[in-house]
Write an enzyme that holds these catalytic residues in place. Structure first.
Site, PDB file in Angstrom:
ATOM      1  N   GLU A 130      -1.577  -0.019  -0.631  1.00  0.00           N
ATOM      2  CA  GLU A 130      -1.957  -0.988  -1.663  1.00  0.00           C
ATOM      3  C   GLU A 130      -0.866  -1.229  -2.696  1.00  0.00           C
ATOM      4  OE1 GLU A 130      -5.533   0.119  -3.694  1.00  0.00           O
ATOM      5  OE2 GLU A 130      -6.775   0.126  -1.895  1.00  0.00           O
ATOM      6  N   GLU A 187       0.376  -3.944  -0.349  1.00  0.00           N
ATOM      7  CA  GLU A 187      -0.095  -4.729   0.788  1.00  0.00           C
ATOM      8  C   GLU A 187      -1.565  -4.437   1.066  1.00  0.00           C
ATOM      9  OE1 GLU A 187      -0.999  -2.305   3.042  1.00  0.00           O
ATOM     10  OE2 GLU A 187       0.088  -0.889   1.770  1.00  0.00           O
TER      11      GLU A 187
END
Length: 357
Positions: A317, A174
């Site tokens: 991430e 994300e």
């Protein structure tokens, strides 16, 4: 809603017979019985997921959901919202932490604009923007129920498409400034814990900023009153488009019977939401690493999973996923490529199952 219903109602259990066959083969390999520990357990679980004794993950991918969060206007993050856009572009350039780790692991990246606050166009970006960021959850619902369903279905659709392209191993990532706040709110809503237990400093805050963050999240819970037994209510009131999108990825992977890896805290919050939608999704989740965010431990305990690694990571991430991919593939080469005792011409009458000691 049709896709949501199809996926959530179509998730089946692990295949017990395939797990028994995998366990029997592992016990016959040229090694002390059970001596490869959790690698053996992982290989057995994956056989239960896929229904295959041998699994080769030639195509593996991390799906990164990028979205902005209206709650940042409350000063819950030290980073300005524009960083969501900048870092999304950097994913597409292949220069971020998750990108270099994924390249090392031979994995691909797919970046999804599910709610970035700017008008972003870039080669390779999957544009599925619901709208330009969620509303400020400290003042009211982050999104509507319809938007929550749409975000979940976006994750489901992307997984389905990638399965159709031959991908068999998935990771979740994300990007969204403020999303440790929404993740903490989701955890507090589902588990009934307070801000002291569930809220961390995210990308970094002063002590004053940290106190403000906890106060803002507590206020969001009070203002919205999310219903813990209604996962869509929780996601719509205090979640984010990225969290809902990743929840859809977990559900979609379980439906298609492919393993999917949890990254850190935000990914785990999405996994918790998916689990509350359908507990069967848990069987297809693999926890990569232990995040430094305090709410992570609460989620993992609730899910009954154990992270593979403890490296002091808190990047997000999806950065933990390619590390887990390496371990998952190691488990698979063990079950598929090691010689059996018979093939190695070793008598087995002296072996003792060390798992019983």
């Amino acid at each position: 809603m049709e896709l949501y219903k199809k996926i959530t109602e179509g998730i089946g259990p692990l295949y017990g017979q395939n797990m028994r066959e995998a366990s029997e083969r592992l016990d016959k390999l040229a090694k002390p019985i059970g001596s490869l520990g959790k690698l053996e357990e992982l290989a057995v679980r994956i056989s239960g997921m896929t229904g295959r004794l041998f699994n080769s993950f030639d195509k593996k991918v991390i799906i990164i959901m990028a979205a902005d969060n209206g709650v940042v206007e409350e000063g819950v993050s030290s980073c300005p919202p524009i960083v969501t856009t900048i870092q999304t572009i950097n994913f597409l350039k292949g220069v971020t932490g998750v990108c270099v780790l994924s390249k090392h692991a031979g994995a691909d990246i797919r970046v999804v604009d599910i709610g970035i606050g700017s008008d972003l166009e870039h080669p390779g970006l999957i544009s599925r923007k619901i709208r330009k960021g969620t509303s400020n959850m400290a003042k009211g619902p982050a999104m509507s129920r319809e938007e929550a369903y749409k975000a979940i279905e976006t994750g489901m659709e992307i997984v389905s498409q990638l399965v159709g392209e031959g991908y068999g191993l998935f990771g979740t990532g994300e990007m969204g400034i403020g999303n440790t706040s929404t993740s903490s709110a989701v955890v507090m809503a589902f588990l009934g814990c307070n801000a002291d237990a569930a809220v961390g400093k995210g990308a970094g805050l002063t002590e004053e900023g940290f106190r403000n963050k906890k106060d803002v999240i507590s206020k969001a819970i009070m203002v919205n009153g999310p219903e813990p037994n209604d996962p869509i209510d929780v996601l719509s009131k205090v979640g984010g488009f990225d969290i809902a999108g990743m929840a859809g990825c977990f559900l979609g992977a379980a439906y298609h019977r492919v393993p999917i890896v949890i990254d850190g805290f935000i990914s785990a919050a999405a996994a918790l939401a998916a689990y509350r939608i359908n507990p069967g999704v848990r069987d297809f989740m693999i926890a990569s690493h232990c995040s430094e965010e305090p709410g992570y431990d609460l989620i993992i305990k609730e899910l009954g999973l154990e992270p593979m690694l403890e490296l002091g990571m808190r990047l997000g991430e999806g950065s933990g996923c390619p590390l887990a991919f390496n371990i998952i593939e190691a488990a698979e080469v063990i079950i598929s490529e090691m010689a059996t005792l018979e093939e190695a011409k070793i008598e087995d009458d002296f072996l003792i199952d060390i798992r019983e000691k």
